[in-house]
Design an enzyme around this catalytic site. Structure first.
Site, mmCIF file in Angstrom:
data_model
loop_
_atom_site.group_PDB
_atom_site.id
_atom_site.type_symbol
_atom_site.label_atom_id
_atom_site.label_comp_id
_atom_site.label_asym_id
_atom_site.label_seq_id
_atom_site.Cartn_x
_atom_site.Cartn_y
_atom_site.Cartn_z
ATOM 1 N N LYS A 29 0.936 -1.202 0.039
ATOM 2 C CA LYS A 29 0.061 -0.022 0.081
ATOM 3 C C LYS A 29 0.854 1.307 0.134
ATOM 4 O O LYS A 29 1.855 1.227 0.875
ATOM 5 C CB LYS A 29 -0.936 -0.298 1.295
ATOM 6 C CG LYS A 29 -1.673 0.945 1.500
ATOM 7 C CD LYS A 29 -2.983 0.607 0.684
ATOM 8 C CE LYS A 29 -4.030 1.985 0.447
ATOM 9 N NZ LYS A 29 -3.557 2.482 -0.904
ATOM 10 N N GLN A 43 7.308 3.695 3.997
ATOM 11 C CA GLN A 43 5.918 3.159 3.992
ATOM 12 C C GLN A 43 5.692 1.719 4.817
ATOM 13 O O GLN A 43 4.756 1.814 5.413
ATOM 14 C CB GLN A 43 5.437 3.168 2.498
ATOM 15 C CG GLN A 43 3.815 3.219 2.415
ATOM 16 C CD GLN A 43 3.381 4.553 2.483
ATOM 17 O OE1 GLN A 43 3.862 5.417 1.570
ATOM 18 N NE2 GLN A 43 2.261 4.801 3.057
ATOM 19 N N LYS A 69 5.416 3.116 8.307
ATOM 20 C CA LYS A 69 4.401 3.907 8.602
ATOM 21 C C LYS A 69 3.137 3.202 8.491
ATOM 22 O O LYS A 69 2.296 3.314 9.614
ATOM 23 C CB LYS A 69 4.196 4.952 7.343
ATOM 24 C CG LYS A 69 3.002 5.922 7.504
ATOM 25 C CD LYS A 69 2.959 6.813 6.285
ATOM 26 C CE LYS A 69 4.248 7.612 5.982
ATOM 27 N NZ LYS A 69 3.926 8.558 4.910
ATOM 28 N N LYS A 73 5.070 1.789 -3.226
ATOM 29 C CA LYS A 73 5.043 3.103 -3.374
ATOM 30 C C LYS A 73 5.580 3.152 -5.283
ATOM 31 O O LYS A 73 6.056 2.120 -5.598
ATOM 32 C CB LYS A 73 6.401 3.952 -2.875
ATOM 33 C CG LYS A 73 6.064 5.568 -2.890
ATOM 34 C CD LYS A 73 5.146 6.058 -2.027
ATOM 35 C CE LYS A 73 4.894 7.464 -2.301
ATOM 36 N NZ LYS A 73 3.869 7.879 -1.135
ATOM 37 N N GLY A 130 -3.001 8.234 -4.145
ATOM 38 C CA GLY A 130 -2.215 9.512 -4.483
ATOM 39 C C GLY A 130 -1.076 9.769 -3.779
ATOM 40 O O GLY A 130 -0.644 9.147 -2.675
ATOM 41 N N ASP A 131 -0.504 10.864 -4.141
ATOM 42 C CA ASP A 131 0.790 11.251 -3.685
ATOM 43 C C ASP A 131 1.113 12.825 -4.431
ATOM 44 O O ASP A 131 -0.060 13.048 -5.312
ATOM 45 C CB ASP A 131 2.055 10.417 -3.803
ATOM 46 C CG ASP A 131 3.322 11.006 -2.894
ATOM 47 O OD1 ASP A 131 3.187 10.805 -1.434
ATOM 48 O OD2 ASP A 131 4.075 11.463 -3.454
ATOM 49 N N THR A 181 -4.793 13.267 5.638
ATOM 50 C CA THR A 181 -3.362 13.421 5.985
ATOM 51 C C THR A 181 -3.224 14.646 6.987
ATOM 52 O O THR A 181 -2.630 14.720 7.738
ATOM 53 C CB THR A 181 -2.732 13.237 4.809
ATOM 54 O OG1 THR A 181 -2.957 12.309 4.066
ATOM 55 C CG2 THR A 181 -0.944 13.295 5.085
ATOM 56 N N ASN A 214 -2.575 19.067 -1.332
ATOM 57 C CA ASN A 214 -3.663 18.226 -0.128
ATOM 58 C C ASN A 214 -3.326 18.270 1.251
ATOM 59 O O ASN A 214 -4.161 18.702 2.003
ATOM 60 C CB ASN A 214 -3.728 16.834 -0.950
ATOM 61 C CG ASN A 214 -4.506 15.940 0.082
ATOM 62 O OD1 ASN A 214 -4.181 15.174 1.121
ATOM 63 N ND2 ASN A 214 -5.778 16.059 -0.159
ATOM 64 N N SER A 265 -6.750 5.481 3.873
ATOM 65 C CA SER A 265 -6.881 4.612 2.746
ATOM 66 C C SER A 265 -7.314 3.216 2.941
ATOM 67 O O SER A 265 -7.963 2.548 2.139
ATOM 68 C CB SER A 265 -5.767 4.555 1.916
ATOM 69 O OG SER A 265 -5.450 5.709 1.056
HETATM 70 P P1 NDP Z 1 0.628 17.926 -3.590
HETATM 71 O O1 NDP Z 1 0.962 17.662 -4.924
HETATM 72 O O2 NDP Z 1 -1.030 18.099 -3.437
HETATM 73 O O3 NDP Z 1 1.224 19.301 -3.048
HETATM 74 C C1 NDP Z 1 2.749 19.500 -3.097
HETATM 75 C C2 NDP Z 1 2.737 20.775 -2.508
HETATM 76 O O4 NDP Z 1 4.090 20.664 -2.330
HETATM 77 C C3 NDP Z 1 2.681 21.638 -3.640
HETATM 78 O O5 NDP Z 1 2.330 22.899 -2.962
HETATM 79 C C4 NDP Z 1 3.740 21.858 -4.575
HETATM 80 O O6 NDP Z 1 4.181 22.983 -5.037
HETATM 81 C C5 NDP Z 1 4.811 21.785 -3.327
HETATM 82 N N1 NDP Z 1 6.206 21.151 -3.791
HETATM 83 C C6 NDP Z 1 6.172 20.198 -4.559
HETATM 84 N N2 NDP Z 1 7.326 19.880 -4.816
HETATM 85 C C7 NDP Z 1 8.178 20.851 -4.303
HETATM 86 C C8 NDP Z 1 9.563 21.254 -4.279
HETATM 87 N N3 NDP Z 1 10.351 20.507 -5.011
HETATM 88 N N4 NDP Z 1 9.796 22.137 -3.877
HETATM 89 C C9 NDP Z 1 8.806 23.201 -3.226
HETATM 90 N N5 NDP Z 1 7.822 22.997 -2.813
HETATM 91 C C10 NDP Z 1 7.171 21.815 -3.575
HETATM 92 O O7 NDP Z 1 1.156 16.783 -2.843
HETATM 93 P P2 NDP Z 1 0.529 16.276 -1.469
HETATM 94 O O8 NDP Z 1 0.290 17.376 -0.513
HETATM 95 O O9 NDP Z 1 -0.309 15.031 -1.490
HETATM 96 O O10 NDP Z 1 2.017 15.683 -0.607
HETATM 97 C C11 NDP Z 1 2.950 16.585 0.147
HETATM 98 C C12 NDP Z 1 3.885 15.765 0.830
HETATM 99 O O11 NDP Z 1 2.993 14.799 1.755
HETATM 100 C C13 NDP Z 1 4.738 14.818 0.289
HETATM 101 O O12 NDP Z 1 5.890 14.742 0.727
HETATM 102 C C14 NDP Z 1 3.851 13.448 0.055
HETATM 103 O O13 NDP Z 1 4.656 12.235 -0.075
HETATM 104 C C15 NDP Z 1 3.331 13.653 1.486
HETATM 105 N N6 NDP Z 1 2.272 12.699 2.087
HETATM 106 C C16 NDP Z 1 1.017 13.050 1.281
HETATM 107 C C17 NDP Z 1 -0.027 12.090 1.483
HETATM 108 C C18 NDP Z 1 -1.222 12.357 0.873
HETATM 109 O O14 NDP Z 1 -2.244 11.594 1.296
HETATM 110 N N7 NDP Z 1 -1.638 13.149 0.057
HETATM 111 C C19 NDP Z 1 0.016 11.130 2.591
HETATM 112 C C20 NDP Z 1 1.376 11.040 3.138
HETATM 113 C C21 NDP Z 1 2.440 11.710 2.760
HETATM 114 P P3 NDP Z 1 3.361 23.456 -6.522
HETATM 115 O O15 NDP Z 1 1.985 23.714 -6.279
HETATM 116 O O16 NDP Z 1 4.107 24.445 -7.051
HETATM 117 O O17 NDP Z 1 3.418 22.082 -7.043
#
Ligand code: NDP
Length: 444
Positions: free
Chosen positions: A90, A111, A114, A126, A165-166, A209, A240, A376
């Site tokens: 997962k 993961q 976690k 992943k 998603g991620d 999250t 997200n 999830s």
């Molecule tokens: P999103 O794609 O929805 O958002 C990511 C955010 O981070 C965006 O604002 C993006 O900017 C910014 N970002 C991405 N890459 C960079 C970078 N290299 N430098 C600066 N800013 C950056 O992703 P999520 O919110 O889903 O995920 C965010 C983090 O949380 C990740 O590490 C993910 O692995 C982790 N995560 C997510 C989960 C989930 O349920 N969604 C669960 C557990 C962990 P921009 O808008 O410009 O793209």
């Protein structure tokens, strides 16, 4: 040489070109030393750590698709099935130009622990691709997702491997992928999570999250006789995780004054307007400059900088290695009390150590952002019983899971003499269950 050092040396030699994976393995194995040292002979004989650091299986595949100009584009797809000791693989699918096998392996490795911490029966995996959904039309995103799933569908299933998603993979991408899976495999099953509510998604998964991060942070504060009420919070990211972390923090009475994206960041001393942020990021898929343009109290700055703002609590919610040693020094100098990671590995190892040495309560992503994958797993349960639970039911289960995670990691740290070290606590608590299951299942 200790068993941990032996394995670290082997992993470094074997995966020299994968710095993020090495960083994750180093962080986990170093913090497991008290447990490993106590069982050194047994674990060495069983090669338990070598097995845990080697994915059970990994796939790398071509993803050809046609863009709006009729030009064929080619991306690379990945799925790493890391560990199935406690359940089907997962873990999410990351769509971002920076994706490579090392990034996917680091995320898959994290993961495992976690997922174990959630207390639910899910293994670690992943996947993703170097495809960038930014600036693509809906048709182009669909063409990519269908091609990606045409290959991926051979390796996944509701009882084998359930992606989610991620970064870059939201509801739109999951929808296109689910449609293609169903079409090719002829199965209407819970093969993906994060689905839309009309076709098997779970209420509260979108929020999970970010909300989960705040439920855990609140419990941490409570344990230190503090509350969220009136606290100033800085958040990075505007995706997200960040959006729903900001929303829940505000519901708990805190004031969130920052957010950021990959080009710049916002300082809004009156508190981030979540509805406006959602409109800019979720609906228009635009830059944060549009937030600043619509909100007189907000300042927009190019580049990175949220950690320089004075706060009580910092929540990194964007991406890996975004909170560096100088940021940690700034947070400490500004009197920050707690850092809880919404993103995966956003804090570098030296920054983490600096925060811990200076008395900041630090909870890593493995524990703090586990609410997403936990929900999830709740979506998988609902799909299996072909029922849907209410938002309140799912949210209450999520809250319960996060409170339990906090106490489990806190207790595990205490048991091994590391009271207050939630990184050690999370790794130990996550590892113990997986190790026991692997031992019980023999050499496999
Ligand atoms: P999103 O794609 O929805 O958002 C990511 C955010 O981070 C965006 O604002 C993006 O900017 C910014 N970002 C991405 N890459 C960079 C970078 N290299 N430098 C600066 N800013 C950056 O992703 P999520 O919110 O889903 O995920 C965010 C983090 O949380 C990740 O590490 C993910 O692995 C982790 N995560 C997510 C989960 C989930 O349920 N969604 C669960 C557990 C962990 P921009 O808008 O410009 O793209």
């Amino acid at each position: 040489m200790s068993y941990v050092d032996e394995v670290l040396a082997k992993v470094k030699e074997k995966n020299a070109s994968e710095p993020e994976f090495l960083q994750a393995v180093e962080e986990v194995l170093n913090s497991l030393r008290p447990v490993i040292d106590a069982n050194e002979d047994k674990y060495r004989r069983e090669a338990l750590l070598e097995r845990i650091c080697e994915p059970e299986r990994q796939f790398k595949f071509r993803v050809p698709w046609v863009d709006d100009k009729g030009q064929v584009q080619v991306n690379t797809g990945y799925r790493v099935q890391f560990n199935s000791a406690i359940g089907p693989y997962k873990g999410g699918l990351r769509l971002h130009p920076s994706v490579n096998i090392g990034i996917i392996k680091f995320l898959g490795f994290e993961q495992i622990f976690k997922n174990s911490l959630t207390g639910l029966p899910i293994g670690g995996g992943k996947g993703g691709s170097d495809f960038d959904p930014k600036g693509k039309s809906d048709r182009e995103v669909m063409a990519f997702c269908q091609s990606f799933m045409t290959e991926l569908c051979k390796y996944i299933g509701a009882d084998t491997d359930v992606p989610a998603g991620d970064i870059g993979t939201g509801a739109r991408e999951i929808g296109y992928m689910f449609g293609q899976y169903k079409r090719i495999r002829g199965l209407y099953e819970g093969v993906l999570t994060g689905k839309g509510l009309t076709y098997g998604g779970s209420l509260a998964r979108t929020e999970a999250t970010g909300y989960g991060l705040l439920y855990l942070t609140q419990e941490l504060m409570k344990d230190h006789n503090e509350s969220m009420e009136g606290k100033t919070v800085v958040v990075s990211g505007a995706g997200n995780v960040a959006i729903y972390a900001i929303q829940k923090a505000q519901q708990m009475g805190a004031k969130v004054v920052t957010c950021s994206d990959s080009t710049g960041w916002i300082y809004d001393p009156e508190g981030i307007d979540v509805d406006l942020l959602k409109e800019v990021k979720e609906v228009k898929r635009a830059r944060l400059t549009e937030y600043a343009a619509a909100r007189p109290s907000a300042e927009y700055h190019e580049g990175r900088g949220v950690w320089q703002i004075k706060c009580d609590i910092a929540l990194p919610c964007a991406t890996q290695n975004e909170l560096l040693i100088d940021d940690a020094k700034q947070l400490v100098a500004n009197g920050c009390k707690a850092v809880c990671e919404g993103a995966n590995m956003p804090t570098t190892i030296d920054a983490t150590e600096y925060l811990q040495e200076n008395g900041v309560w630090f909870v890593g992503g493995k524990a703090a952002n586990a609410g997403g994958v936990a929900t999830s797993a709740l979506e998988m349960s609902q799909n299996s019983e072909r029922l849907s639970w209410t938002f309140e039911e799912v949210d209450a289960k999520l809250q319960n899971i996060m409170v339990n995670i906090y106490h489990n990691i806190s207790d595990a740290a205490k048991r091994y003499g590391f009271e207050g070290n939630y990184v050690v606590g999370a790794n130990i608590a996550g590892f113990e269950k997986v190790a026991e299951a692997m031992e019980a299942q023999g050499v496999c």
